[in-house]
Design an enzyme around this catalytic site. Sequence first.
Site, PDB file in Angstrom:
ATOM      1  CD  GLU A  12      -0.577   0.717   3.997  1.00 38.73           C
ATOM      2  OE1 GLU A  12      -1.758   1.938   3.539  1.00 38.73           O
ATOM      3  OE2 GLU A  12      -1.489   0.064   4.596  1.00 38.73           O
TER       4      GLU A  12
ATOM      5  CE  LYS B 174       0.850   1.663  14.879  1.00 39.22           C
ATOM      6  NZ  LYS B 174       0.048   2.272  13.444  1.00 39.22           N
TER       7      LYS B 174
HETATM    8  N1  PSU Z   1      -3.184   1.434  10.813  1.00 42.25           N
HETATM    9  C1  PSU Z   1      -1.340   1.987  11.573  1.00 42.25           C
HETATM   10  N2  PSU Z   1      -0.664   2.231  10.319  1.00 42.25           N
HETATM   11  C2  PSU Z   1      -1.702   2.428   9.300  1.00 42.25           C
HETATM   12  C3  PSU Z   1      -2.967   2.604   8.980  1.00 42.25           C
HETATM   13  C4  PSU Z   1      -3.706   1.734   9.672  1.00 42.25           C
HETATM   14  O1  PSU Z   1      -1.099   0.679  11.969  1.00 42.25           O
HETATM   15  O2  PSU Z   1      -0.237   3.366   8.709  1.00 42.25           O
HETATM   16  C5  PSU Z   1      -2.806   3.019   7.323  1.00 42.25           C
HETATM   17  C6  PSU Z   1      -3.787   2.267   6.240  1.00 42.25           C
HETATM   18  O3  PSU Z   1      -3.582   2.697   5.040  1.00 42.25           O
HETATM   19  C7  PSU Z   1      -5.419   1.849   6.504  1.00 42.25           C
HETATM   20  C8  PSU Z   1      -5.776   2.858   7.238  1.00 42.25           C
HETATM   21  O4  PSU Z   1      -6.044   1.244   6.024  1.00 42.25           O
HETATM   22  O5  PSU Z   1      -5.148   3.827   7.579  1.00 42.25           O
HETATM   23  C9  PSU Z   1      -6.944   3.431   7.549  1.00 42.25           C
HETATM   24  O6  PSU Z   1      -7.668   4.300   7.580  1.00 42.25           O
HETATM   25  P1  PSU Z   1      -9.011   4.688   7.803  1.00 42.25           P
HETATM   26  O7  PSU Z   1      -9.051   3.900   9.554  1.00 42.25           O
HETATM   27  O8  PSU Z   1      -9.710   5.663   7.814  1.00 42.25           O
HETATM   28  O9  PSU Z   1      -9.924   3.643   6.996  1.00 42.25           O
END
Ligand code: PSU
Length: 307
Positions: free
Chosen positions: A25, A160
């Site tokens: 990603e 996390k």
């Molecule tokens: N969790 C992490 N590091 C990240 C992300 C999530 O520990 O970089 C990023 C990933 O790209 C994930 C996104 O798909 O955040 C999720 O964002 P949201 O909660 O807005 O869907």
Amino acid sequence: MQQFLSLTPEVEAAIRQNKPVVALESTIIAHGMPYPQNIETALRVEATVREAGAVPATCAVLDGRFRAGLLPEEMEHLGHAGNTVPKASRRDLPYLLSRGLDGATTVAATMIIAQKAGIRLFATGGIGGVHRGAAETMDISADLQELARTDVAVVCAGAKSILDLGLTLEYLETHGVPVLGYQTSEFPAFYTRSSGLSVDYRLDTPEAIAQLLRAKWAAGLSGGVVVANPVPGQYQLDPGIMEQAIEQALATARDQQIKGKAITPFLLAQVKQLTGGDSLASNIELVCHNARLAALCAVALCGEPPV
Ligand code: PSU
Ligand code: MN
């Protein structure tokens, strides 16, 4: 479809010849880590995938096109531009495509590109999930819905604990997404190997994971799989210190009324600041560790199924 999708010649050839490919990603590059560690990590992750026998395909939206496989200068652009490149999940894609814009793809958007390209394995750090307090905010990452519908296996170090991990697993269960533990029965919590929560199934080899994926998709059971790969023990962080940092980050986010797509990058940045360089070092190592496992699974999936 070809109107919107571009592959590098290397990725295209690998997919055509049924060689192992691993999607990666780009939100993690533009929003997840500081410059220049973000680019160094992105390149190291690609090298790790190659060493394990697969072709890396870092995904993004560039000039309004889905891209699988980026040139080094394109990765440099995303890493340098950082959070001035919009974070792109499923709902953001139509706007970016129609305007010819760039986007750093989340787990959800990267899964979409991977499936269109024909890539089955994807490595990242952590997936998005159900946020703490979601009963009120309804903040549930689009990553979970994507795992429910898109046929890609995501290798991660769990999620996390800025999130509610118990509710995240409940949501995945409701939507029929298998959560596999690689050599563990516990769902890992990104910086720590344990969360006190169980995975659905423990599998101990890349071959066993490949067998499950083959069976799932051959049986017409569409959708993704979470492959949870705990952070290596020597890079684990102290759970007490992490929880304190997360509580403090959540309180700051509440005070500043951070919402929507901004909340995850905000919490990640706060936690990183509060824990110093340790969390970044741990993050880099676990992503590489996941890249290696994803590559081994991709190799196993391309091999002949044992008779
Ligand atoms: N969790 C992490 N590091 C990240 C992300 C999530 O520990 O970089 C990023 C990933 O790209 C994930 C996104 O798909 O955040 C999720 O964002 P949201 O909660 O807005 O869907
Ligand atoms: Mn959200």
